[in-house]
Design a protein around this motif. Structure first.
Motif, mmCIF file in Angstrom:
data_model
loop_
_atom_site.group_PDB
_atom_site.id
_atom_site.type_symbol
_atom_site.label_atom_id
_atom_site.label_comp_id
_atom_site.label_asym_id
_atom_site.label_seq_id
_atom_site.Cartn_x
_atom_site.Cartn_y
_atom_site.Cartn_z
ATOM 1 N N HIS A 137 0.832 -1.213 0.000
ATOM 2 C CA HIS A 137 0.000 0.000 0.000
ATOM 3 C C HIS A 137 0.865 1.260 0.000
ATOM 4 N N HIS A 138 1.858 1.310 0.882
ATOM 5 C CA HIS A 138 2.666 2.528 1.025
ATOM 6 C C HIS A 138 3.654 2.712 -0.134
ATOM 7 N N LEU A 139 4.110 1.621 -0.739
ATOM 8 C CA LEU A 139 5.061 1.736 -1.838
ATOM 9 C C LEU A 139 4.404 2.043 -3.175
ATOM 10 N N PHE A 140 3.222 1.463 -3.407
ATOM 11 C CA PHE A 140 2.657 1.520 -4.752
ATOM 12 C C PHE A 140 1.249 2.108 -4.836
ATOM 13 N N LEU A 141 0.350 1.693 -3.952
ATOM 14 C CA LEU A 141 -1.052 2.091 -4.106
ATOM 15 C C LEU A 141 -1.276 3.578 -3.872
ATOM 16 N N VAL A 142 -0.339 4.242 -3.217
ATOM 17 C CA VAL A 142 -0.477 5.690 -2.991
ATOM 18 C C VAL A 142 -0.020 6.497 -4.208
ATOM 19 N N LEU A 143 0.604 5.833 -5.183
ATOM 20 C CA LEU A 143 1.082 6.543 -6.369
ATOM 21 C C LEU A 143 -0.088 6.941 -7.262
ATOM 22 N N PRO A 144 -0.045 8.121 -7.850
ATOM 23 C CA PRO A 144 -1.152 8.589 -8.703
ATOM 24 C C PRO A 144 -1.460 7.651 -9.870
ATOM 25 N N LYS A 145 -0.424 7.015 -10.448
ATOM 26 C CA LYS A 145 -0.668 6.160 -11.614
ATOM 27 C C LYS A 145 -1.456 4.899 -11.260
ATOM 28 N N TYR A 146 -1.502 4.559 -9.973
ATOM 29 C CA TYR A 146 -2.252 3.383 -9.546
ATOM 30 C C TYR A 146 -3.516 3.766 -8.772
ATOM 31 N N LYS A 147 -4.027 4.949 -9.036
ATOM 32 C CA LYS A 147 -5.185 5.445 -8.303
ATOM 33 C C LYS A 147 -6.423 4.599 -8.555
ATOM 34 N N SER A 148 -6.571 4.079 -9.773
ATOM 35 C CA SER A 148 -7.767 3.302 -10.124
ATOM 36 C C SER A 148 -7.642 1.821 -9.796
ATOM 37 N N ILE A 149 -6.509 1.437 -9.187
ATOM 38 C CA ILE A 149 -6.257 0.017 -8.908
ATOM 39 C C ILE A 149 -7.066 -0.456 -7.700
ATOM 40 N N GLN A 150 -7.586 -1.675 -7.797
ATOM 41 C CA GLN A 150 -8.148 -2.391 -6.654
ATOM 42 C C GLN A 150 -7.268 -3.608 -6.408
ATOM 43 N N LEU A 151 -6.823 -3.773 -5.169
ATOM 44 C CA LEU A 151 -5.900 -4.854 -4.843
ATOM 45 C C LEU A 151 -6.408 -5.628 -3.638
ATOM 46 N N GLY A 152 -6.499 -6.939 -3.792
ATOM 47 C CA GLY A 152 -6.884 -7.822 -2.691
ATOM 48 C C GLY A 152 -5.796 -8.843 -2.440
ATOM 49 N N MET A 153 -5.463 -9.044 -1.164
ATOM 50 C CA MET A 153 -4.377 -9.944 -0.804
ATOM 51 C C MET A 153 -4.853 -10.906 0.279
ATOM 52 N N SER A 154 -4.613 -12.192 0.075
ATOM 53 C CA SER A 154 -5.063 -13.183 1.056
ATOM 54 C C SER A 154 -4.261 -14.466 0.921
ATOM 55 N N LYS A 155 -4.329 -15.268 1.951
ATOM 56 C CA LYS A 155 -3.668 -16.574 1.955
ATOM 57 C C LYS A 155 -4.633 -17.626 1.437
ATOM 58 N N ILE A 156 -4.174 -18.414 0.482
ATOM 59 C CA ILE A 156 -5.002 -19.472 -0.070
ATOM 60 C C ILE A 156 -4.249 -20.791 0.026
ATOM 61 N N PHE A 157 -4.986 -21.885 -0.112
ATOM 62 C CA PHE A 157 -4.385 -23.212 -0.117
ATOM 63 C C PHE A 157 -4.712 -23.855 -1.461
ATOM 64 N N LYS A 158 -3.710 -23.917 -2.323
ATOM 65 C CA LYS A 158 -3.922 -24.429 -3.677
ATOM 66 C C LYS A 158 -3.635 -25.924 -3.697
ATOM 67 N N SER A 159 -4.539 -26.707 -4.290
ATOM 68 C CA SER A 159 -4.370 -28.150 -4.360
ATOM 69 C C SER A 159 -3.214 -28.506 -5.288
ATOM 70 N N GLN A 160 -2.438 -29.517 -4.882
ATOM 71 C CA GLN A 160 -1.310 -30.001 -5.668
ATOM 72 C C GLN A 160 -1.702 -31.296 -6.361
ATOM 73 N N GLN A 161 -1.236 -31.488 -7.598
ATOM 74 C CA GLN A 161 -1.582 -32.680 -8.368
ATOM 75 C C GLN A 161 -0.334 -33.285 -8.979
ATOM 76 N N LEU A 162 -0.202 -34.601 -8.827
ATOM 77 C CA LEU A 162 0.905 -35.342 -9.425
ATOM 78 C C LEU A 162 0.600 -35.589 -10.890
ATOM 79 N N MET A 163 1.506 -35.130 -11.762
ATOM 80 C CA MET A 163 1.346 -35.253 -13.210
ATOM 81 C C MET A 163 0.073 -34.578 -13.695
ATOM 82 N N GLY A 164 -0.402 -33.584 -12.899
ATOM 83 C CA GLY A 164 -1.583 -32.836 -13.295
ATOM 84 C C GLY A 164 -2.882 -33.578 -13.105
ATOM 85 N N VAL A 165 -2.840 -34.769 -12.468
ATOM 86 C CA VAL A 165 -4.057 -35.588 -12.350
ATOM 87 C C VAL A 165 -4.297 -36.037 -10.916
ATOM 88 N N ILE A 166 -3.288 -36.604 -10.262
ATOM 89 C CA ILE A 166 -3.454 -37.238 -8.960
ATOM 90 C C ILE A 166 -3.252 -36.208 -7.853
#
Length: 478
Positions: free
Chosen positions: A275-304
């Motif tokens: 927020h302090h480094l980037f979102l306060v800059l005028p060029k990013y005034k229209s930006i919406q940013l959401g940040m959260s922790k997620i748990f992404k499923s892992q798959q062996l060979m893209g299947v298992i």
């Protein structure tokens, strides 16, 4: 100049482990809110006021209001602020017009799981100033560690049905009072106002502890994803390759940054850093940013599937088909490259709706290594499975076709010899007795006597009895 205590307090705020937010309910059932009336205006002295006859309603009245006539519901209440009430004007109200019937809108269908009916902020001050945070749809609804706020000078009615027996949150504030105790809030829910304000099949419960993990905690609303998304209408998009963030109901134009972290990463401080480094800059005034922790499923060979992996998802959305979002994603990536070790970041990558992707450690090399590793695992798995089936350790179902037999070493050697000699081997002539034992039954009586068989076959060869040495019963191995 800051005192030592002030500096410690500031440091505590920056490195705190709490990932909870304040979620405020937007709708109300206030009498003076013109959005609650079908004519989009508050009734005045020449108007007839009508509430839904068969609906329950709790109405907050802030000031004194003039009416000509009022038709009340069968079940409901007025919560009167100091000095508030109703009065009838004698004659005509000069500033009211001819007078019409104004109906109070029905609030029965307003659902807890509708993300459009909530606002989120990091602090109560931000909530009052209107500094709201953007979140994916699942996290726009109160999470299990959040503080729920209903406006102090207002009333409401909300359907809390979720498909689960309870709706756990950290605390609930109603009419300016904050409830953190389970017993105290249960008592309020059983009161007259509580029954009119909260209805539905799921009970809201308070008392959840703060998130104790500095890297953040799961929101807990993924179980209600389908119901949350049933209240959302997705807009049409004009970007090249829309993205679907985890926990969101609709694809978006923008960018998604994925942060891989290690011990020492703090979600709260990192959110404040961005927020302090980037979102306060005028060029990013229209930006919406959401940040959260997620748990992404892992798959062996893209299947298992074989478990989940925690990641930080940064969703960046703007109003210009994702062009501004991609620029911010690059800035976040560069910051992670420069300061990742001190922030606890091990890797960062992003994908944009323009179709571009990038990562911190080199996506091409990672993809090659991953592909080779996956192929080796697949080959090892097939060989191991075949070996176990041959050994009888694993039994194949009878309904499945048998595996093709593998050539033996002897047959392989024989075929190589035949290739070297230019054709099949010549075994000479056929002996009808020794080379074709199945021909023996075709000569009845020739190989048998009255008392015993003169010729017998065993695993070691063919044996016969010589009549000249019958008394000695000498066997000759053919």
């Amino acid at each position: 100049m800051l005192k030592t205590t002030d500096m410690l307090l500031l440091l505590f705020c920056l490195v705190g482990t709490s990932d909870s937010l304040y979620k405020q309910w937007i709708p109300d059932t206030n009498y003076e809110n013109k959005a609650n009336w079908d004519k989009e205006s508050v009734p005045c002295g020449n108007d007839i006021v009508q509430f839904p006859g068969q609906r329950k309603v709790s109405v907050f009245v802030e000031t004194a209001n003039a009416v000509k006539e009022m038709r009340l519901p069968v079940d409901g209440e007025f919560i009167l602020n100091s000095g508030a009430g109703f009065y009838v004007v004698s004659g005509q109200d000069p500033g009211c017009g001819a007078g019409v019937t104004k109906k109070f809108k029905d609030s029965e269908s307003l659902r807890w799981l509708n993300p459009a009916l909530w606002q989120a902020s990091a602090t109560l001050d931000d909530l009052q100033r209107g500094n709201f945070l953007f979140s994916v749809h699942e996290e726009s609804v109160p999470c299990q560690y959040d503080d729920v706020v209903f406006k102090a000078s207002s009333s409401f009615r909300v359907d809390t049905s979720t498909g689960q027996s309870t709706v756990p949150v950290k605390s609930v504030s109603v009419l300016g009072k904050k409830y953190e105790s389970t017993s105290e809030f249960t008592q309020y829910l059983s009161s007259r106002s509580g029954q009119l304000q909260f209805h539905g099949s799921s009970a809201v419960t308070v008392g959840n502890q703060e998130c104790g993990d500095p890297s953040g905690c799961a929101c807990g609303n993924s179980v209600n994803h389908k119901q949350i998304c049933s209240t959302v209408q997705c807009a049409s998009l004009g970007c090249k390759k829309p993205l679907l963030p985890v926990g969101h109901c609709c694809k978006v134009c923008g960018a998604i940054v994925t942060i891989h972290f290690a011990t020492g990463f703090n979600l709260l401080t990192y959110r404040q850093r961005i927020h302090h480094l980037f979102l306060v800059l005028p060029k990013y005034k229209s930006i919406q940013l959401g940040m959260s922790k997620i748990f992404k499923s892992q798959q062996l060979m893209g299947v298992i599937p074989f478990g989940t992996s925690p990641e930080i998802q940064v969703v960046i959305v703007d109003e210009e088909k994702g062009t501004q979002s991609e620029g911010l994603a690059w800035d976040i990536l560069k910051d992670a490259r420069s300061h990742g070790s001190s922030l606890g970041i091990t890797e960062a990558e992003f994908q944009a709706s323009s179709g571009k992707t990038s990562n911190q450690t080199g996506s091409s090399a990672g993809m090659v290594v991953g592909t080779v590793f996956g192929v080796l695992i697949g080959i090892t798995f097939i060989i191991t499975l075949t070996f176990l089936i041959r050994r009888g350790v694993i039994q194949m179902p009878s309904s499945l076709p048998s595996l093709p037999s593998l050539p033996s070493l002897s047959s392989f050697r024989r075929s190589r010899i035949e290739e070297d000699l230019g054709g099949p081997l010549d075994h000479g002539y056929d002996n009808p007795i020794f080379d074709k034992p199945n021909m023996m039954p075709e000569v009845p009586g020739f190989y048998a006597t009255e008392t015993q068989n003169s010729i017998s076959m065993t695993q070691s060869g063919v044996h016969f009895v010589n009549p000249a040495y019958d008394d000695n019963e000498t066997d000759f191995n053919a």
